[in-house]
Design an enzyme around this catalytic site. Structure first.
Site: not given
Length: 238
Positions: A43, A88, A184-185
């Site tokens: 994402h 994801d 995120s990530g």
């Protein structure tokens, strides 16, 4: 990162920052897993973005900081059909390899699966206030716990999460420590092994009994190793 402190400048040589080419906004983290490949969340994909390696302060660059752009991007199932609880994950091949330096070094993939109860470290340049858009100049780090997956399933009935998942659940049940917008990530490092990729959590972040979810790296090892080896049609774990 909520509830953390500035990371030690030497503890995150593998942490990379993804930022938009135009506005230079840092929107996600990632993990360097060898000289040419970065692992992050699906994402986090954008049309045009750059990857900053060896960065600590956004304002004061390290002398060995490097910038790369994605040469190739790979998604599980080679599509973007990830869901909240599945796939994801994104592998990015850099346009040219990076050499190890004072602030740049890859983090190896995990050799064993993580165990519930482990202490895990999270890090990133994401928000440091659960509700306000306060972003730090330097990455923040904090320790959280690896929890039973059910502890991420029960608080979010609206997501109808499946009974089992290739997702890890991590946080502090009393709240106050968590990944947040912009983290995120980035990596979840449990007992010194790279076990998770920051995927999703509640908004506002760090609320009691609302831990966050991380893509389980261990379950995707075959896919990762296949892609890196050049088998670009490798299938994702079912």
């Amino acid at each position: 990162i909520i509830g953390g402190d500035e990371c030690n400048i030497n503890e995150h040589r593998f942490l990379v920052a993804l930022y938009t080419s135009r506005s230079r906004t840092l929107f996600c983290g990632g993990t360097l897993i060898n000289q040419e490949w970065v692992l992050t969340a699906a994402h986090c994909d954008r049309k045009n973005f750059r990857i900053k390696l060896g960065m600590h302060s956004k304002k004061v660059p390290n002398e060995d900081e490097q910038t790369r752009v994605p040469k190739e991007k790979f998604f599980c199932l080679s599509s973007k059909n990830y869901t909240l609880w599945d796939k994801d994950i994104m592998l990015i091949r850099l346009d040219s390899p990076v050499k190890n330096s004072k602030h740049i070094a890859p983090f190896s993939l995990p050799s064993s699966p993580p165990s519930v109860g482990s202490v895990c470290r999270i890090m990133g340049w994401g928000r440091i206030s659960p509700t306000e858009g306060t972003y730090p100049d330097v990455p923040h780090c904090v320790n959280i716990n690896l929890l039973e997956y059910e502890m991420c399933r029960a608080p979010y009935p609206e997501f109808e999460l499946p009974a089992t998942s290739r997702t890890l659940c991590a946080g502090i049940l009393e709240g106050g420590k968590d990944t947040c917008k912009g983290d995120s990530g980035g990596p979840l490092i449990c007992n010194g092994q790279f076990q998770g990729i920051a995927s999703w959590g509640d908004d506002p972040c760090a609320q009691p009994h609302k831990p966050a979810a991380y893509t389980k790296v261990f379950d995707h090892l075959d896919w990762i190793e296949n892609i890196i080896a050049g088998n670009t049609d490798a299938s994702c774990p079912p």
